[in-house]
Write an enzyme that holds these catalytic residues in place. Structure first.
Site, PDB file in Angstrom:
ATOM      1  N   GLN A   1       0.816  -1.212   0.000  1.00 12.42           N
ATOM      2  CA  GLN A   1       0.000   0.000   0.000  1.00 12.42           C
ATOM      3  C   GLN A   1       0.850   1.262   0.000  1.00 12.42           C
ATOM      4  O   GLN A   1       2.023   1.251   0.342  1.00 12.42           O
ATOM      5  CB  GLN A   1      -0.926   0.015   1.217  1.00 12.42           C
ATOM      6  CG  GLN A   1      -0.204  -0.051   2.548  1.00 12.42           C
ATOM      7  CD  GLN A   1      -1.172  -0.134   3.720  1.00 12.42           C
ATOM      8  OE1 GLN A   1      -1.388   0.868   4.402  1.00 12.42           O
ATOM      9  NE2 GLN A   1      -1.742  -1.313   3.955  1.00 12.42           N
TER      10      GLN A   1
ATOM     11  N   HIS B   1      -0.019   5.758   0.756  1.00 13.73           N
ATOM     12  CA  HIS B   1      -0.996   6.764   1.149  1.00 13.73           C
ATOM     13  C   HIS B   1      -0.775   8.016   0.305  1.00 13.73           C
ATOM     14  O   HIS B   1       0.364   8.352  -0.030  1.00 13.73           O
ATOM     15  CB  HIS B   1      -0.858   7.097   2.639  1.00 13.73           C
ATOM     16  CG  HIS B   1      -0.926   5.892   3.518  1.00 13.73           C
ATOM     17  ND1 HIS B   1      -2.018   5.048   3.535  1.00 13.73           N
ATOM     18  CD2 HIS B   1      -0.038   5.371   4.391  1.00 13.73           C
ATOM     19  CE1 HIS B   1      -1.795   4.068   4.399  1.00 13.73           C
ATOM     20  NE2 HIS B   1      -0.603   4.235   4.925  1.00 13.73           N
TER      21      HIS B   1
ATOM     22  N   GLU C   1       2.497   8.456   8.644  1.00 15.53           N
ATOM     23  CA  GLU C   1       2.298   7.632   9.840  1.00 15.53           C
ATOM     24  C   GLU C   1       3.630   7.210  10.461  1.00 15.53           C
ATOM     25  O   GLU C   1       4.627   7.004   9.786  1.00 15.53           O
ATOM     26  CB  GLU C   1       1.434   6.405   9.517  1.00 15.53           C
ATOM     27  CG  GLU C   1       1.954   5.538   8.393  1.00 15.53           C
ATOM     28  CD  GLU C   1       0.941   4.494   7.938  1.00 15.53           C
ATOM     29  OE1 GLU C   1      -0.268   4.649   8.179  1.00 15.53           O
ATOM     30  OE2 GLU C   1       1.379   3.516   7.312  1.00 15.53           O
TER      31      GLU C   1
ATOM     32  N   HIS D   1       4.736   0.323   1.325  1.00 12.99           N
ATOM     33  CA  HIS D   1       5.053  -0.459   2.518  1.00 12.99           C
ATOM     34  C   HIS D   1       4.006  -1.529   2.732  1.00 12.99           C
ATOM     35  O   HIS D   1       2.938  -1.527   2.110  1.00 12.99           O
ATOM     36  CB  HIS D   1       5.155   0.444   3.756  1.00 12.99           C
ATOM     37  CG  HIS D   1       3.874   1.158   4.101  1.00 12.99           C
ATOM     38  ND1 HIS D   1       3.452   2.281   3.442  1.00 12.99           N
ATOM     39  CD2 HIS D   1       2.925   0.914   5.043  1.00 12.99           C
ATOM     40  CE1 HIS D   1       2.301   2.699   3.948  1.00 12.99           C
ATOM     41  NE2 HIS D   1       1.960   1.881   4.932  1.00 12.99           N
TER      42      HIS D   1
ATOM     43  N   ARG E   1      -4.159   0.217  -2.449  1.00 13.45           N
ATOM     44  CA  ARG E   1      -3.582  -1.127  -2.318  1.00 13.45           C
ATOM     45  C   ARG E   1      -3.208  -1.715  -3.673  1.00 13.45           C
ATOM     46  O   ARG E   1      -3.883  -1.493  -4.673  1.00 13.45           O
ATOM     47  CB  ARG E   1      -4.577  -2.054  -1.618  1.00 13.45           C
ATOM     48  CG  ARG E   1      -5.005  -1.556  -0.235  1.00 13.45           C
ATOM     49  CD  ARG E   1      -6.058  -2.450   0.389  1.00 13.45           C
ATOM     50  NE  ARG E   1      -6.496  -1.913   1.676  1.00 13.45           N
ATOM     51  CZ  ARG E   1      -7.494  -1.046   1.814  1.00 13.45           C
ATOM     52  NH1 ARG E   1      -8.174  -0.651   0.744  1.00 13.45           N
ATOM     53  NH2 ARG E   1      -7.818  -0.581   2.992  1.00 13.45           N
TER      54      ARG E   1
END
Length: 408
Positions: free
Chosen positions: A103, A105, A140, A268, A287
């Site tokens: 995935q 972001h 994140e 990642h 994804r």
């Protein structure tokens, strides 16, 4: 509404039952019975509209997002309210039993544009095929609570060349990488026909699966995770193309207490272990494989950073009693207190903050009230509260905040 000096509040998070989650870790930590052994993958503490936490007030229970919206400046402070307009972070605990998806972001700009586009097409927010659940980016930071395995960014050039040379079934990809780089290499495998994926990867799996089945593969080798991925995700004799990424990306093992940051565009995948994770308040995930959820290779490719990644496993910096994890992300700051019985520490909240206790028992006091906290419990602290924490036993607690100065 509460008094002018609101004090501190117990906070109840939301359990997310994704199929890759374990069945015991969160159940024990949260004292939440799980008699049917459902997968308990994530525990959310925040005010994201998808699954807002519940705040316990003296007038009853209220969704945290609604509670904050009633008086944002009171609960978040002027600076954070003007900059973000909401509680800008989401704190989670993860229990990764099975591998998560390959995935990335999106950036803030891409999230805003694509969220508006999907809204215009009237795709329901809860639609399985929806890519953008909100208009926010999702940098994140994760801190390992156990030995934690993950894939993180493309291998440096020579390491990736070495992998392609040494794996017979992938050797044909070396010329593509040498002549065109990361983007065309990844585009080739992610967009090739499924039959070609099968023809390239099945001989590799035929070679490594017997080794996996007889416990001859170690977790520090990509073959271990490729074999596990095949067993978990291959369907109807079709090989999951996400297996290519296992060989293209850095394979990392974090020790408990180590952390790593993943910004927009960083490819990642989490493989195994438990962690505490903080991110911008977003649920945008694009994804590309190793999942039963919606895969959209086109969107993944639009957002991914095609560059070598030299992994930066971080270590916290201790400032007095507080261990701080530095990222540069404007949306959040995570710190940790590892305390002995009868220790006492204090701090002042710089915005709406969340404190999560992972181990032990503490008494947390503001100027107007106090709460006893036990392992697995959390509190919400409004802006500009002076907090005193006294430990009742050896304790481990995380503080989620925003990197602004109290004078702001």
């Amino acid at each position: 509404m509460e008094s002018n000096k609101p004090g501190i509040y117990k906070l109840k998070g939301v359990i997310r039952n994704y199929d890759w989650g374990g069945t015991e870790f969160l159940s024990k930590l949260l004292s939440h019975p799980n008699p049917h052994h459902q997968p308990m993958a994530e525990y959310w503490l925040g005010a994201h509209d998808t699954a807002s936490s519940i705040i316990v007030t003296n007038k009853g229970e209220v969704l945290l997002n609604q509670f904050i919206s009633a008086d944002k400046e009171k609960f978040l402070g002027t600076t954070v309210t003007k900059r973000f307009g909401r509680l800008p972070f989401l704190l989670k605990i993860l229990d990764v039993k099975d591998m998560l998806s390959i995935q990335v972001h999106p950036s803030k700009h891409m999230a805003e544009v694509e969220f508006a586009r999907e809204n215009k097409k009237r795709i329901p927010l809860n639609a399985p095929h929806r890519n953008y659940k909100d208009d926010n980016h999702k940098p994140e930071l994760m801190v390992a609570l156990s030995e934690f395995w993950l894939l993180h960014g493309f291998k440096p050039i020579e390491k990736l060349r070495g992998a392609l040379r040494s794996i017979p079934e992938l050797r044909s990809l070396l010329n593509i990488f040498d002549t065109t780089g990361y983007d065309q290499l990844y585009k080739t495998v992610m967009e090739m026909p499924q039959q070609t994926v099968n023809e390239m990867l099945q001989p590799l799996l035929d070679r490594i699966l017997p080794l996996y089945d007889t416990n001859k593969l170690e977790k520090d080798h990509e073959d271990f995770w490729a074999a596990r991925a095949a067993i978990t995700f291959n369907q109807a004799k079709n090989v999951d193309r996400g297996i290519f990424s296992i060989y293209f990306f850095n394979l990392l093992k974090l020790k408990p207490g180590e952390d790593i940051f993943q910004d927009a565009g960083m490819p990642h995948a989490y493989l195994e272990g438990q962690n505490v994770e903080i991110m911008a308040s977003s649920d945008n995930v694009l994804r590309g494989g190793l999942t039963t959820k919606h895969i959209d290779v086109k969107e993944l490719m639009k957002n991914i950073k095609f560059e070598e990644t030299i992994p930066g496993v971080l270590h916290s910096k201790k400032i007095r009693d507080e261990e701080e994890y530095k990222t540069g992300a404007p949306d959040f700051k995570l710190s940790r207190f590892l305390l002995k019985e009868k220790d006492a520490i204090s701090f002042q909240s710089v915005t709406g903050e969340i404190v999560l206790l992972i181990k032990g028992s503490v008494l947390i006091s503001s100027e107007t009230n106090k709460l006893e906290l036990h392992a697995g419990e959390a509190i919400f602290i409004p802006y500009h509260e002076k907090i005193i924490v006294k430990t009742l036993s050896d304790s481990d607690l995380f503080r989620a905040s925003v990197p602004v100065h109290s004078s702001e």
